[in-house]
Write a protein that holds these residues in place. Structure first.
Motif, PDB file in Angstrom:
ATOM      1  N   GLY A  98       0.802  -1.221   0.000  1.00 27.23           N
ATOM      2  CA  GLY A  98       0.000   0.000   0.000  1.00 27.23           C
ATOM      3  C   GLY A  98       0.833   1.269   0.000  1.00 27.23           C
ATOM      4  N   TYR A  99       2.068   1.168   0.484  1.00 28.79           N
ATOM      5  CA  TYR A  99       2.981   2.316   0.493  1.00 28.79           C
ATOM      6  C   TYR A  99       4.079   2.158  -0.556  1.00 28.79           C
ATOM      7  CZ  TYR A  99       0.561   3.782   4.654  1.00 28.79           C
ATOM      8  OH  TYR A  99      -0.419   4.188   5.529  1.00 28.79           O
ATOM      9  N   ARG A 100       3.904   1.163  -1.429  1.00 28.82           N
ATOM     10  CA  ARG A 100       4.855   0.878  -2.516  1.00 28.82           C
ATOM     11  C   ARG A 100       6.283   0.698  -1.989  1.00 28.82           C
ATOM     12  NH1 ARG A 100       1.300   4.727  -4.946  1.00 28.82           N
ATOM     13  NH2 ARG A 100       0.116   3.752  -6.628  1.00 28.82           N
ATOM     14  N   ILE A 101       6.381  -0.062  -0.897  1.00 25.32           N
ATOM     15  CA  ILE A 101       7.687  -0.371  -0.318  1.00 25.32           C
ATOM     16  C   ILE A 101       8.038  -1.806  -0.691  1.00 25.32           C
ATOM     17  CG2 ILE A 101       9.036  -0.598   1.804  1.00 25.32           C
ATOM     18  CD1 ILE A 101       7.050   1.408   3.099  1.00 25.32           C
ATOM     19  N   ASP A 102       9.192  -1.970  -1.303  1.00 25.01           N
ATOM     20  CA  ASP A 102       9.658  -3.298  -1.683  1.00 25.01           C
ATOM     21  C   ASP A 102      10.281  -3.978  -0.469  1.00 25.01           C
ATOM     22  OD1 ASP A 102      10.358  -5.335  -3.768  1.00 25.01           O
ATOM     23  OD2 ASP A 102      12.375  -4.827  -3.062  1.00 25.01           O
ATOM     24  N   GLU A 103       9.751  -5.148  -0.135  1.00 26.24           N
ATOM     25  CA  GLU A 103      10.224  -5.890   1.035  1.00 26.24           C
ATOM     26  C   GLU A 103      11.708  -6.236   0.943  1.00 26.24           C
ATOM     27  OE1 GLU A 103       9.374 -10.232   3.054  1.00 26.24           O
ATOM     28  OE2 GLU A 103       7.703  -9.216   2.058  1.00 26.24           O
ATOM     29  N   ALA A 104      12.174  -6.575  -0.225  1.00 32.40           N
ATOM     30  CA  ALA A 104      13.558  -7.035  -0.392  1.00 32.40           C
ATOM     31  C   ALA A 104      14.586  -5.907  -0.378  1.00 32.40           C
ATOM     32  CB  ALA A 104      13.682  -7.828  -1.693  1.00 32.40           C
ATOM     33  N   SER A 105      14.234  -4.736  -0.913  1.00 36.77           N
ATOM     34  CA  SER A 105      15.249  -3.692  -1.048  1.00 36.77           C
ATOM     35  C   SER A 105      14.849  -2.332  -0.486  1.00 36.77           C
ATOM     36  CB  SER A 105      15.607  -3.510  -2.521  1.00 36.77           C
ATOM     37  OG  SER A 105      14.470  -3.061  -3.247  1.00 36.77           O
ATOM     38  N   GLY A 106      13.607  -2.196  -0.037  1.00 36.23           N
ATOM     39  CA  GLY A 106      13.133  -0.881   0.366  1.00 36.23           C
ATOM     40  C   GLY A 106      13.166  -0.589   1.851  1.00 36.23           C
ATOM     41  N   LEU A 107      13.627  -1.550   2.662  1.00 35.30           N
ATOM     42  CA  LEU A 107      13.611  -1.363   4.110  1.00 35.30           C
ATOM     43  C   LEU A 107      15.012  -1.072   4.652  1.00 35.30           C
ATOM     44  CD1 LEU A 107      11.232  -4.322   5.020  1.00 35.30           C
ATOM     45  CD2 LEU A 107      10.652  -1.882   4.902  1.00 35.30           C
ATOM     46  N   ILE A 108      15.063  -0.334   5.755  1.00 30.80           N
ATOM     47  CA  ILE A 108      16.355  -0.047   6.386  1.00 30.80           C
ATOM     48  C   ILE A 108      16.920  -1.315   7.024  1.00 30.80           C
ATOM     49  CG2 ILE A 108      15.856   2.401   6.759  1.00 30.80           C
ATOM     50  CD1 ILE A 108      15.186   1.734   9.682  1.00 30.80           C
ATOM     51  N   GLU A 109      18.214  -1.344   7.211  1.00 27.68           N
ATOM     52  CA  GLU A 109      18.877  -2.550   7.719  1.00 27.68           C
ATOM     53  C   GLU A 109      18.526  -2.855   9.172  1.00 27.68           C
ATOM     54  OE1 GLU A 109      23.259  -1.133   9.133  1.00 27.68           O
ATOM     55  OE2 GLU A 109      22.905  -1.129   6.971  1.00 27.68           O
ATOM     56  N   GLU A 110      17.977  -1.910   9.895  1.00 31.17           N
ATOM     57  CA  GLU A 110      17.636  -2.123  11.298  1.00 31.17           C
ATOM     58  C   GLU A 110      16.418  -3.030  11.502  1.00 31.17           C
ATOM     59  OE1 GLU A 110      20.306   1.297  11.078  1.00 31.17           O
ATOM     60  OE2 GLU A 110      18.483   0.833   9.968  1.00 31.17           O
ATOM     61  N   VAL A 111      15.637  -3.265  10.450  1.00 33.69           N
ATOM     62  CA  VAL A 111      14.446  -4.128  10.543  1.00 33.69           C
ATOM     63  C   VAL A 111      14.889  -5.558  10.856  1.00 33.69           C
ATOM     64  CG1 VAL A 111      12.538  -5.156   9.236  1.00 33.69           C
ATOM     65  CG2 VAL A 111      13.058  -2.712   8.992  1.00 33.69           C
ATOM     66  N   ASP A 112      14.261  -6.144  11.878  1.00 35.46           N
ATOM     67  CA  ASP A 112      14.561  -7.529  12.244  1.00 35.46           C
ATOM     68  C   ASP A 112      13.699  -8.532  11.494  1.00 35.46           C
ATOM     69  OD1 ASP A 112      16.561  -7.286  14.456  1.00 35.46           O
ATOM     70  OD2 ASP A 112      14.958  -6.058  15.300  1.00 35.46           O
ATOM     71  N   ARG A 113      12.413  -8.215  11.337  1.00 33.11           N
ATOM     72  CA  ARG A 113      11.488  -9.176  10.736  1.00 33.11           C
ATOM     73  C   ARG A 113      10.427  -8.458   9.915  1.00 33.11           C
ATOM     74  NH1 ARG A 113      11.074 -14.132  12.258  1.00 33.11           N
ATOM     75  NH2 ARG A 113       8.843 -14.213  11.892  1.00 33.11           N
ATOM     76  N   VAL A 114      10.082  -9.063   8.805  1.00 30.76           N
ATOM     77  CA  VAL A 114       8.885  -8.676   8.066  1.00 30.76           C
ATOM     78  C   VAL A 114       7.874  -9.753   8.421  1.00 30.76           C
ATOM     79  CG1 VAL A 114       7.865  -8.317   5.800  1.00 30.76           C
ATOM     80  CG2 VAL A 114      10.207  -7.546   6.246  1.00 30.76           C
ATOM     81  N   ALA A 115       6.741  -9.339   8.972  1.00 29.92           N
ATOM     82  CA  ALA A 115       5.822 -10.301   9.583  1.00 29.92           C
ATOM     83  C   ALA A 115       4.387 -10.068   9.138  1.00 29.92           C
ATOM     84  CB  ALA A 115       5.912 -10.177  11.099  1.00 29.92           C
ATOM     85  N   ARG A 116       3.600 -11.095   9.294  1.00 30.57           N
ATOM     86  CA  ARG A 116       2.166 -11.032   9.009  1.00 30.57           C
ATOM     87  C   ARG A 116       1.427 -10.618  10.286  1.00 30.57           C
ATOM     88  NH1 ARG A 116       1.177 -11.770   4.119  1.00 30.57           N
ATOM     89  NH2 ARG A 116      -1.009 -12.199   4.432  1.00 30.57           N
ATOM     90  N   ALA A 117       0.167 -10.307  10.150  1.00 31.03           N
ATOM     91  CA  ALA A 117      -0.646  -9.890  11.289  1.00 31.03           C
ATOM     92  C   ALA A 117      -0.750 -10.984  12.340  1.00 31.03           C
ATOM     93  CB  ALA A 117      -2.036  -9.477  10.811  1.00 31.03           C
ATOM     94  N   SER A 118      -0.644 -12.232  11.929  1.00 31.48           N
ATOM     95  CA  SER A 118      -0.721 -13.334  12.892  1.00 31.48           C
ATOM     96  C   SER A 118       0.436 -13.272  13.897  1.00 31.48           C
ATOM     97  CB  SER A 118      -0.726 -14.682  12.177  1.00 31.48           C
ATOM     98  OG  SER A 118       0.422 -14.828  11.359  1.00 31.48           O
ATOM     99  N   GLU A 119       1.590 -12.788  13.463  1.00 33.58           N
ATOM    100  CA  GLU A 119       2.714 -12.640  14.397  1.00 33.58           C
ATOM    101  C   GLU A 119       2.423 -11.533  15.404  1.00 33.58           C
ATOM    102  OE1 GLU A 119       7.473 -11.750  14.542  1.00 33.58           O
ATOM    103  OE2 GLU A 119       6.646 -12.746  12.780  1.00 33.58           O
ATOM    104  N   LEU A 120       1.794 -10.449  14.951  1.00 33.14           N
ATOM    105  CA  LEU A 120       1.388  -9.396  15.884  1.00 33.14           C
ATOM    106  C   LEU A 120       0.408  -9.968  16.898  1.00 33.14           C
ATOM    107  CD1 LEU A 120       1.172  -6.532  16.988  1.00 33.14           C
ATOM    108  CD2 LEU A 120      -0.531  -6.071  15.191  1.00 33.14           C
ATOM    109  N   ALA A 121      -0.568 -10.735  16.442  1.00 27.22           N
ATOM    110  CA  ALA A 121      -1.540 -11.335  17.362  1.00 27.22           C
ATOM    111  C   ALA A 121      -0.842 -12.199  18.398  1.00 27.22           C
ATOM    112  CB  ALA A 121      -2.562 -12.156  16.582  1.00 27.22           C
TER     113      ALA A 121
END
Length: 133
Positions: A98-121
């Motif tokens: 929705g924000y046109r952010i590419d998971e593979a190359s668009g995130l800063i290196e400090e991110v530990d995990r890309v997760a689904r809502a089930s992980e938040l739950a």
């Protein structure tokens, strides 16, 4: 008066900070990292989960140019302080397109995990406290 030592006795405490604020409200963007760093320094397990506009803070180039107040530290510095303190950063995968952010190359290196809502739950169900920004 509250004795801060009473919070240090339980080494099993977990706090989840739900971050929905982003660049459109920069004055709300430093506090989650600051509080997360404080909790982590108190030996609390801290997770910040970014969703909605909050995912933009994890986008390359955004936090580097953002400040919560004029003349203050850049948000990326607060993020790096939190990481040094041991805070885990999760980014909501369903929010990225929705924000046109590419998971593979668009995130800063400090991110530990890309997760689904089930992980938040799961995090919310097993934590002691949830804080939302």
């Amino acid at each position: 008066m509250v004795d801060a030592d009473q919070y240090l006795d339980n080494d099993e405490q977990t706090v989840v900070i739900l971050m929905t604020s982003g660049p459109s409200t920069p004055n709300r963007c430093a506090t989650p990292f600051y509080l997360g760093s404080i909790f982590a320094a108190m030996d609390v397990e801290v997770h910040i989960f970014f969703t909605m506009e909050g995912v933009r803070l994890m986008e390359r180039g955004v936090a580097e140019g953002l400040r919560a107040m004029e003349g203050g530290k850049r948000i990326i510095e607060f993020i790096r302080d939190a990481k040094r303190a041991g805070v885990t950063l999760h980014v909501c995968q369903p929010a990225l397109p929705g924000y046109r952010i590419d998971e593979a190359s668009g995130l800063i290196e400090e991110v530990d995990r890309v997760a689904r809502a089930s992980e938040l739950a799961d995090l919310v169900l097993r934590c002691d406290k949830v804080i939302s920004f």
